[in-house]
Design a protein around this motif. Structure first.
Motif, PDB file in Angstrom:
ATOM      1  N   LYS A 286      35.385  42.081 -87.797  1.00  0.00           N
ATOM      2  CA  LYS A 286      36.519  42.753 -88.433  1.00  0.00           C
ATOM      3  C   LYS A 286      36.085  43.865 -89.386  1.00  0.00           C
ATOM      4  O   LYS A 286      36.918  44.690 -89.801  1.00  0.00           O
ATOM      5  CB  LYS A 286      37.410  41.745 -89.157  1.00  0.00           C
ATOM      6  CG  LYS A 286      38.214  40.859 -88.225  1.00  0.00           C
ATOM      7  CD  LYS A 286      39.038  39.836 -88.966  1.00  0.00           C
ATOM      8  CE  LYS A 286      40.198  40.450 -89.711  1.00  0.00           C
ATOM      9  NZ  LYS A 286      41.055  39.416 -90.344  1.00  0.00           N
ATOM     10  N   LEU A 287      34.814  43.897 -89.748  1.00  0.00           N
ATOM     11  CA  LEU A 287      34.319  44.973 -90.598  1.00  0.00           C
ATOM     12  C   LEU A 287      34.257  46.274 -89.811  1.00  0.00           C
ATOM     13  O   LEU A 287      33.780  46.299 -88.668  1.00  0.00           O
ATOM     14  CB  LEU A 287      32.925  44.636 -91.138  1.00  0.00           C
ATOM     15  CG  LEU A 287      32.837  43.568 -92.224  1.00  0.00           C
ATOM     16  CD1 LEU A 287      31.377  43.273 -92.546  1.00  0.00           C
ATOM     17  CD2 LEU A 287      33.587  43.999 -93.486  1.00  0.00           C
ATOM     18  N   LYS A 288      34.680  47.362 -90.415  1.00  0.00           N
ATOM     19  CA  LYS A 288      34.648  48.657 -89.725  1.00  0.00           C
ATOM     20  C   LYS A 288      33.226  49.087 -89.396  1.00  0.00           C
ATOM     21  O   LYS A 288      33.005  49.872 -88.468  1.00  0.00           O
ATOM     22  CB  LYS A 288      35.344  49.711 -90.583  1.00  0.00           C
ATOM     23  CG  LYS A 288      36.854  49.519 -90.677  1.00  0.00           C
ATOM     24  CD  LYS A 288      37.506  50.636 -91.468  1.00  0.00           C
ATOM     25  CE  LYS A 288      39.024  50.436 -91.514  1.00  0.00           C
ATOM     26  NZ  LYS A 288      39.703  51.504 -92.300  1.00  0.00           N
ATOM     27  N   SER A 289      32.270  48.572 -90.160  1.00  0.00           N
ATOM     28  CA  SER A 289      30.864  48.913 -89.923  1.00  0.00           C
ATOM     29  C   SER A 289      30.265  48.159 -88.731  1.00  0.00           C
ATOM     30  O   SER A 289      29.156  48.480 -88.285  1.00  0.00           O
ATOM     31  CB  SER A 289      30.045  48.611 -91.176  1.00  0.00           C
ATOM     32  OG  SER A 289      30.162  47.232 -91.533  1.00  0.00           O
ATOM     33  N   HIS A 290      30.979  47.152 -88.238  1.00  0.00           N
ATOM     34  CA  HIS A 290      30.446  46.335 -87.139  1.00  0.00           C
ATOM     35  C   HIS A 290      30.471  47.150 -85.844  1.00  0.00           C
ATOM     36  O   HIS A 290      31.491  47.767 -85.528  1.00  0.00           O
ATOM     37  CB  HIS A 290      31.287  45.068 -86.975  1.00  0.00           C
ATOM     38  CG  HIS A 290      30.655  44.034 -86.098  1.00  0.00           C
ATOM     39  ND1 HIS A 290      29.770  43.090 -86.562  1.00  0.00           N
ATOM     40  CD2 HIS A 290      30.770  43.809 -84.763  1.00  0.00           C
ATOM     41  CE1 HIS A 290      29.378  42.316 -85.572  1.00  0.00           C
ATOM     42  NE2 HIS A 290      29.965  42.733 -84.465  1.00  0.00           N
ATOM     43  N   ILE A 295      36.860  48.143 -80.502  1.00  0.00           N
ATOM     44  CA  ILE A 295      37.128  47.384 -79.272  1.00  0.00           C
ATOM     45  C   ILE A 295      37.553  45.965 -79.627  1.00  0.00           C
ATOM     46  O   ILE A 295      38.472  45.407 -79.023  1.00  0.00           O
ATOM     47  CB  ILE A 295      35.898  47.385 -78.347  1.00  0.00           C
ATOM     48  CG1 ILE A 295      35.594  48.802 -77.868  1.00  0.00           C
ATOM     49  CG2 ILE A 295      36.114  46.450 -77.156  1.00  0.00           C
ATOM     50  CD1 ILE A 295      34.321  48.924 -77.062  1.00  0.00           C
ATOM     51  N   PHE A 296      36.880  45.385 -80.604  1.00  0.00           N
ATOM     52  CA  PHE A 296      37.261  44.047 -81.058  1.00  0.00           C
ATOM     53  C   PHE A 296      38.708  44.039 -81.525  1.00  0.00           C
ATOM     54  O   PHE A 296      39.496  43.159 -81.147  1.00  0.00           O
ATOM     55  CB  PHE A 296      36.334  43.592 -82.187  1.00  0.00           C
ATOM     56  CG  PHE A 296      36.701  42.253 -82.765  1.00  0.00           C
ATOM     57  CD1 PHE A 296      36.270  41.083 -82.155  1.00  0.00           C
ATOM     58  CD2 PHE A 296      37.490  42.153 -83.910  1.00  0.00           C
ATOM     59  CE1 PHE A 296      36.619  39.839 -82.678  1.00  0.00           C
ATOM     60  CE2 PHE A 296      37.830  40.921 -84.439  1.00  0.00           C
ATOM     61  CZ  PHE A 296      37.397  39.765 -83.815  1.00  0.00           C
ATOM     62  N   MET A 297      39.082  44.995 -82.348  1.00  0.00           N
ATOM     63  CA  MET A 297      40.435  45.031 -82.889  1.00  0.00           C
ATOM     64  C   MET A 297      41.463  45.319 -81.793  1.00  0.00           C
ATOM     65  O   MET A 297      42.611  44.870 -81.879  1.00  0.00           O
ATOM     66  CB  MET A 297      40.525  46.084 -83.996  1.00  0.00           C
ATOM     67  CG  MET A 297      39.628  45.814 -85.189  1.00  0.00           C
ATOM     68  SD  MET A 297      39.909  44.192 -85.974  1.00  0.00           S
ATOM     69  CE  MET A 297      41.544  44.449 -86.681  1.00  0.00           C
ATOM     70  N   ARG A 298      41.056  46.036 -80.767  1.00  0.00           N
ATOM     71  CA  ARG A 298      41.954  46.339 -79.644  1.00  0.00           C
ATOM     72  C   ARG A 298      42.249  45.101 -78.808  1.00  0.00           C
ATOM     73  O   ARG A 298      43.393  44.888 -78.388  1.00  0.00           O
ATOM     74  CB  ARG A 298      41.310  47.427 -78.764  1.00  0.00           C
ATOM     75  CG  ARG A 298      42.136  47.845 -77.549  1.00  0.00           C
ATOM     76  CD  ARG A 298      41.278  48.634 -76.556  1.00  0.00           C
ATOM     77  NE  ARG A 298      40.325  47.786 -75.852  1.00  0.00           N
ATOM     78  CZ  ARG A 298      39.340  48.251 -75.080  1.00  0.00           C
ATOM     79  NH1 ARG A 298      39.159  49.562 -74.954  1.00  0.00           N
ATOM     80  NH2 ARG A 298      38.528  47.418 -74.455  1.00  0.00           N
TER      81      ARG A 298
END
Length: 387
Positions: A286-290, A295-298
């Motif tokens: 969930k970190l934007k730096s990940h 794609i995860f959030m999608r």
């Protein structure tokens, strides 16, 4: 029906009866009795395509209700239960194994899968190649004899993310089935069959059970790839206790509540960890730096309670071990997905990625304790290894 409602109302037996219990009955049986020879033969034929009672090792009514529930969640054609998650993964590999077959496996797969490849698959002539953890190199590594792609997303320990629709499009263009270890999302925060995956494997030991008192694996398959998945387990003697199936069914009724609580707690712990100078990298999708965060959030409906940290270069593995030993509310133990918090010092097994100059790593499973207590515990453990 929303997934939350499915968890409550599916897999509960025949709901059209006039009188019934809230939960499906626990059916223990080895021998199943038939009124005559013709009926026996009828059910032996029916079991080729349907869930019917025929012999206890092939499942009882309790097992079938769990299979129905997980199929409903995952959108699968059929499901098969196994005594452990690793047994389920092994069965997927065995189902496609043959002399001179070629398998592609992503680098972030559950570590013991490598042992299956070394101890058995390679000995019978199956060639194994590893993909990058995000499977971005899949097209260049496919061969004419590639029979299976096995992936894990988010990946084991470092939670690497795969673009599943893209991977499946490439694989299916070559008529190659795609299987995924979906334990991280446990059929709830991600339904990979919706994105083109053919086979979803879940260690029910983890979040489906939720109480660290059951081991079980589940394979959910689409109709195209179901062939043989109900035959090999019987031939090899794989079976699952109806008592364990009952416990997993019971655990799944609260899956939504528990997973969202784990996620909320993990979010709060990550916020705290971002303040610690001892940490070089926080691995949490969930970190934007990940990597591949977007794609995860999608594709995912949420994250679970898993977080991994990498200490800065100032800290050794011995420091990490001292840190873990100092924790009071985080126990040291294998597995995850139960109600309790865990911490393990680990080196992620990788074949493609070189992690030799990274780390040390500590993997956390964030349980259902009060996060104020967990943060206080982490604080005193960090303070004990200050440089």
């Amino acid at each position: 029906m929303n997934s939350k409602t499915k968890l409550i109302h599916c897999g509960r037996g025949d709901q059209n009866t006039e009188v019934r219990s809230v939960n499906p009955t626990l059916m223990r049986a080895s021998t199943i009795l038939f009124k005559d020879h013709a009926t026996w033969q009828k059910y032996k034929e029916l079991r080729k395509t349907e869930r019917v009672l025929s012999y206890g090792a092939r499942g009882t009514a309790t097992n079938f209700e769990l299979e129905k529930l997980i199929c409903t969640l995952e959108g699968g054609y059929r499901a098969q239960l196994f005594p452990t998650g690793l047994a389920a993964l092994a069965m997927v590999l065995l189902n496609y194994a043959s002399k001179d077959a070629h398998f592609l496996i992503t680098d972030a797969i559950y570590g013991p899968v490598r042992t299956i490849c070394e101890l058995f698959l390679e000995k019978i002539g199956v060639k194994i190649d590893f993909l990058k953890a995000d499977a971005s190199d899949v097209e260049e590594k496919i061969k004419p004899n590639t029979k299976l792609i096995l992936c894990e997303s988010p990946g084991s320990i470092l939670y690497e993310i795969i673009d599943l629709p893209k991977l499946c499009k490439v694989a299916h263009a070559h008529n190659i089935p795609v299987a995924i270890d979906n334990t991280y999302s446990s059929g709830y925060f991600l339904n990979p069959l919706e994105f083109g995956v053919d086979i979803s494997v879940i260690a029910a030991t983890k979040y489906l059970s939720g109480h660290s008192d059951v081991t079980m694996g589940i394979v959910v398959v689409n109709e195209k790839e179901w062939k043989n998945f109900d035959k090999l387990p019987e031939v090899l003697g794989f079976t699952t206790s109806p008592d364990d199936a009952y416990l997993v069914l019971r655990g799944m009724r609260t899956l939504d509540v528990r997973m969202r609580a784990h996620e909320k707690n993990a979010d709060e712990i990550v916020e705290f960890l971002q303040t610690r100078k001892e940490i070089k990298t926080i691995f949490y999708p969930k970190l934007k730096s990940h990597p591949n965060h977007e794609i995860f959030m999608r594709d995912h409906k949420g994250a679970n309670g898993m977080i991994t940290i990498e200490f800065t270069e100032d800290f050794s593995k011995d420091d990490a071990i001292k840190f873990a030993d100092k924790l009071e509310y985080f126990s040291i133990g294998a597995s995850w997905g139960g109600y309790e918090s865990l911490a393990t010092v680990t080196t992620p097994p990788r074949t493609i990625a070189d992690l030799s100059k990274r780390g040390p790593f500590v993997r956390f499973h964030i349980g259902l304790e009060d996060t104020k207590d967990l943060i206080a515990d982490l604080t005193q453990a960090f303070d004990s290894i200050k440089k």
